[in-house]
Design an enzyme around this catalytic site. Structure first.
Site, PDB file in Angstrom:
ATOM      1  N   ARG A  35      54.652  26.461 -10.739  1.00  0.00           N
ATOM      2  CA  ARG A  35      55.541  26.936  -9.673  1.00  0.00           C
ATOM      3  C   ARG A  35      56.983  26.482  -9.890  1.00  0.00           C
ATOM      4  O   ARG A  35      57.916  27.193  -9.511  1.00  0.00           O
ATOM      5  CB  ARG A  35      55.032  26.455  -8.313  1.00  0.00           C
ATOM      6  CG  ARG A  35      53.863  27.299  -7.830  1.00  0.00           C
ATOM      7  CD  ARG A  35      53.336  26.871  -6.494  1.00  0.00           C
ATOM      8  NE  ARG A  35      52.558  27.946  -5.899  1.00  0.00           N
ATOM      9  CZ  ARG A  35      51.682  27.787  -4.910  1.00  0.00           C
ATOM     10  NH1 ARG A  35      51.480  26.586  -4.396  1.00  0.00           N
ATOM     11  NH2 ARG A  35      51.019  28.819  -4.430  1.00  0.00           N
ATOM     12  N   LYS A 200      37.468  30.900  -0.205  1.00  0.00           N
ATOM     13  CA  LYS A 200      38.045  31.160   1.120  1.00  0.00           C
ATOM     14  C   LYS A 200      37.573  32.529   1.608  1.00  0.00           C
ATOM     15  O   LYS A 200      38.351  33.482   1.689  1.00  0.00           O
ATOM     16  CB  LYS A 200      39.565  31.123   1.046  1.00  0.00           C
ATOM     17  CG  LYS A 200      40.114  29.725   0.814  1.00  0.00           C
ATOM     18  CD  LYS A 200      41.624  29.763   0.963  1.00  0.00           C
ATOM     19  CE  LYS A 200      42.325  28.847   0.000  1.00  0.00           C
ATOM     20  NZ  LYS A 200      43.655  29.327  -0.367  1.00  0.00           N
ATOM     21  N   GLY A 356      46.045  30.477  -6.169  1.00  0.00           N
ATOM     22  CA  GLY A 356      46.368  29.233  -6.855  1.00  0.00           C
ATOM     23  C   GLY A 356      45.280  28.788  -7.814  1.00  0.00           C
ATOM     24  O   GLY A 356      45.555  28.423  -8.960  1.00  0.00           O
ATOM     25  N   GLY A 380      47.968  33.363  -0.769  1.00  0.00           N
ATOM     26  CA  GLY A 380      47.941  33.979   0.555  1.00  0.00           C
ATOM     27  C   GLY A 380      48.946  35.116   0.672  1.00  0.00           C
ATOM     28  O   GLY A 380      48.637  36.188   1.201  1.00  0.00           O
TER      29      GLY A 380
HETATM   30  P1  ADP Z   1      42.261  31.115  -5.070  1.00  0.00           P
HETATM   31  O1  ADP Z   1      42.992  29.813  -4.930  1.00  0.00           O
HETATM   32  O2  ADP Z   1      42.329  31.673  -6.459  1.00  0.00           O
HETATM   33  O3  ADP Z   1      42.680  32.100  -4.019  1.00  0.00           O
HETATM   34  P2  ADP Z   1      40.020  30.100  -3.554  1.00  0.00           P
HETATM   35  O4  ADP Z   1      40.882  28.997  -3.074  1.00  0.00           O
HETATM   36  O5  ADP Z   1      39.549  31.100  -2.572  1.00  0.00           O
HETATM   37  O6  ADP Z   1      40.701  30.854  -4.802  1.00  0.00           O
HETATM   38  O7  ADP Z   1      38.698  29.520  -4.209  1.00  0.00           O
HETATM   39  C1  ADP Z   1      38.711  28.711  -5.356  1.00  0.00           C
HETATM   40  C2  ADP Z   1      37.507  27.836  -5.393  1.00  0.00           C
HETATM   41  O8  ADP Z   1      36.331  28.597  -5.212  1.00  0.00           O
HETATM   42  C3  ADP Z   1      37.339  27.098  -6.687  1.00  0.00           C
HETATM   43  O9  ADP Z   1      37.644  25.743  -6.472  1.00  0.00           O
HETATM   44  C4  ADP Z   1      35.877  27.317  -7.044  1.00  0.00           C
HETATM   45  O10 ADP Z   1      35.227  26.136  -7.435  1.00  0.00           O
HETATM   46  C5  ADP Z   1      35.285  27.840  -5.746  1.00  0.00           C
HETATM   47  N1  ADP Z   1      34.071  28.654  -5.930  1.00  0.00           N
HETATM   48  C6  ADP Z   1      33.914  29.730  -6.728  1.00  0.00           C
HETATM   49  N2  ADP Z   1      32.647  30.168  -6.681  1.00  0.00           N
HETATM   50  C7  ADP Z   1      31.968  29.358  -5.835  1.00  0.00           C
HETATM   51  C8  ADP Z   1      30.617  29.275  -5.391  1.00  0.00           C
HETATM   52  N3  ADP Z   1      29.712  30.136  -5.811  1.00  0.00           N
HETATM   53  N4  ADP Z   1      30.299  28.303  -4.507  1.00  0.00           N
HETATM   54  C9  ADP Z   1      31.232  27.430  -4.087  1.00  0.00           C
HETATM   55  N5  ADP Z   1      32.517  27.434  -4.478  1.00  0.00           N
HETATM   56  C10 ADP Z   1      32.887  28.389  -5.343  1.00  0.00           C
HETATM   57 MG    MG Z   2      42.733  28.157  -3.580  1.00  0.00          MG
END
Ligand code: ADP
Ligand code: MG
Length: 399
Positions: A35, A200, A356, A380
Site C-alpha cells: 500500500r 468475510k 487484502g 471493501g
Molecule cells: P480478502 O481479504 O481477500 O477480502 P477475506 O478477508 O474475506 O479475504 O478472507 C481471507 C481469509 O479467508 C484468509 O485468511 C483465509 O485463511 C480464510 N479462508 C479461506 N477459506 C477458508 C475456509 N474454508 N475456512 C476458513 N477460513 C477460510
Molecule cells: Mg481480509
C-alpha cells in the site's frame, strides 16, 4: 472529477493527501509495503511539482485516542526510504506538532500527520464532529488530494468532509483503481467470470446480487462455499457456515438460474480434523463432508474445474482466497486460481485481484504481480464498487 493537474501551479502550495497506509505490522516491522508503494505516484507527482505535501492516513483500529501501538512511525520510515527523501512525522494529528511540522516544510518536502484515527472525530457518525476535524485539517493545507482507495467507501472526515472544504482532486491511485474497476462493471469483455472466496461471508454476499445481472460465471470457494453447499441441502461438518444466510443464498441460486448465470461450486473439498497447519486431512466429495471435519480448501478436481472456467474468460475478478492459504496444505485451490488468472491474462483477459488477503496470497505464494492486470489496494472499497454502491469519497469529488 478534478485531477492533480487541474489544481494549477502547486509550487509552494500546501497539499493535503489522504493515503492508505494501513499495512500489516509485526510489532513495528511492516510485513507487506504494497500500500505504501501504491501511494508513491501521487506523492512523487506532488513533490516533483514543488508542493509542500502533508499526508494523512490511518493504521489499524485505535479507539479514537493516541495509542503508540498504532503510530505511523514505521510508515514514515519506509515511505522516506521509498521516496528517497526524509518524511517529517508530526507527533499529533492536527495539534501544535502538526502545525509546526507543516510550517517548517520547504517546497517538495513531505510531512506525515500522526494516525488520523487517534482523533475520534475522524469516524464519528455526527456530521458536525467530522466537519470540525475537516476544518482543522483544511487549516493545514491549500488543496486536497484523495488517494486512499482503501477508504473511499467510508464517510470519514479525512476522506469525505475535507473534500468539501478545500479545492479537491482525485489522486493517481484512486484514478487507476476506478478505471480498472470500471472495465469490470461497464460493458466487460465476455465471458466475464467472478471468483469469490475468503472468510468475510456476509460482507461478500451483497456483491452477488449485483453480479447476478452482470457476470456470466460465478465461482464460489473459500469459507463462503459452505453456506452454498448447505443451501443445496448438504451437510458441511464443522466448516464455516452462516446459517442465517442460507435462505438468501437459495434466492441467489434461483436468480442465477433465471438469469442464465453459471454458478460453479466445488465438487470436492479438502477436509481437516481441525483448523491447524499440521492437521490430518483428506479430500472428500463436496456433498459428503463428514460431520467431524472442517473444510479448509477446495479439492484438486475443483481447482481444475475452476481453472477451466477462468482461463478462457475475457474479464476476471477475483476476491477472496479459495482456502486457508496461510497453511501450505490448504493453499492448493488459491494457487490454482491465481495461476489461472495469470494464464487468462497472458491470453489477453483483463484480470483484477481485490481484497487484502487475496493480494497478500498472490505475493506470498510467489506470483509476479505483473501477471495480473490490476491488484486492488482496497478490499471493501472494490467490492462496494462492484456492488454498484455509491462511494462517498468518490462522489464527493464529482460534485
Ligand atoms: P480478502 O481479504 O481477500 O477480502 P477475506 O478477508 O474475506 O479475504 O478472507 C481471507 C481469509 O479467508 C484468509 O485468511 C483465509 O485463511 C480464510 N479462508 C479461506 N477459506 C477458508 C475456509 N474454508 N475456512 C476458513 N477460513 C477460510
Ligand atoms: Mg481480509
Amino acid at each position: 472529477m478534478k485531477t492533480i493537474d487541474d489544481l494549477g501551479d502547486l509550487r509552494g502550495k500546501r497539499v493535503l493527501v489522504r493515503s492508505d497506509f494501513n499495512v500489516p505490522l509485526d510489532g513495528t516491522t511492516i510485513t507487506d509495503d504494497g500500500r505504501i508503494r501504491a501511494a508513491l505516484p501521487t506523492l512523487k507527482k506532488l513533490t516533483g511539482a514543488g508542493a509542500r505535501v502533508v499526508v494523512t492516513a490511518h493504521l489499524g483500529r485505535p479507539k479514537g485516542e493516541p495509542d503508540a501501538k498504532y503510530s505511523l512511525a514505521p510508515v514514515a520510515g519506509r515511505l522516506g526510504e521509498l521516496l528517497g527523501v526524509p518524511v517529517h512525522l508530526a507527533k499529533d494529528v492536527v495539534g501544535d506538532s502538526a502545525r509546526e511540522t507543516v510550517a517548517s516544510l520547504a517546497d517538495g518536502e513531505v510531512a506525515l500527520l500522526e494516525n488520523i484515527r487517534f482523533d475520534a472525530r475522524e469516524t464519528s457518525k455526527v456530521d458536525d464532529e467530522r466537519a470540525s476535524l475537516a476544518t482543522d485539517l483544511a487549516s493545514l493545507a491549500d488543496a486536497f488530494v484523495s488517494d486512499g482507495f482503501g477508504v473511499v467507501h467510508r464517510k470519514q472526515a479525512s476522506v469525505y468532509d475535507v473534500a468539501r472544504v478545500l479545492p479537491a482532486a482525485v489522486g493517481e491511485l484512486v484514478l487507476k483503481e476506478v478505471d480498472s474497476l470500471k472495465r469490470a462493471t461497464e460493458e466487460p469483455a465476455r465471458p466475464y467470470a467472478v471468483v469469490l472466496g475468503g472468510s468475510k461471508v456476509s460482507d461478500k454476499l451483497g456483491v452477488i446480487a449485483n453480479l447476478l445481472t452482470k457476470a456470466d460465471r460465478l465461482l464460489i470457494g473459500g469459507g463462503m462455499v459452505f453456506t452454498f453447499l448447505a443451501a443445496q441441502g448438504h451437510q458441511v461438518g464443522k466448516s464455516l457456515l452462516e446459517a442465517d444466510q442460507i435462505d438468501t443464498v437459495k434466492g441467489y441460486l434461483d436468480d442465477a438460474e433465471k438469469n442464465g448465470v453459471e454458478i460453479v461450486l466445488p465438487t470436492d473439498i479438502v477436509a481437516a480434523d481441525s483448523f491447524a497447519a499440521d492437521s490430518p486431512h483428506e479430500v472428500v466429495a463436496a456433498d459428503a463432508i463428514p460431520a467431524d471435519k472442517i473444510g479448509l480448501d477446495i479439492g484438486p478436481a475443483s481447482a481444475e474445474l475452476f481453472a477451466s472456467k477462468i482461463v478462457d474468460a475475457r474479464t476476471v475478478v477475483w476476491n477472496g482466497p479459495m482456502g486457508v492459504f496461510e497453511f501450505d496444505a490448504f493453499a492448493g485451490g488459491t494457487r490454482a486460481v491465481a495461476q489461472a488468472l495469470v494464464d487468462a491474462t497472458a491470453q489477453g483477459a483483463f484480470s483484477i485481484v481485490g481484497g487484502g488477503d487475496s493480494a497478500a496470497a498472490v505475493r506470498t505464494l510467489g506470483f509476479d504481480e505483473a501477471g495480473f492486470s490490476h491488484i486492488s489496494t482496497g478490499g471493501g472499497a472494490s467490492l462496494e464498487f462492484l456492488e454498484g454502491k455509491d462511494l462517498p469519497g468518490i462522489s464527493v469529488l464529482e460534485s
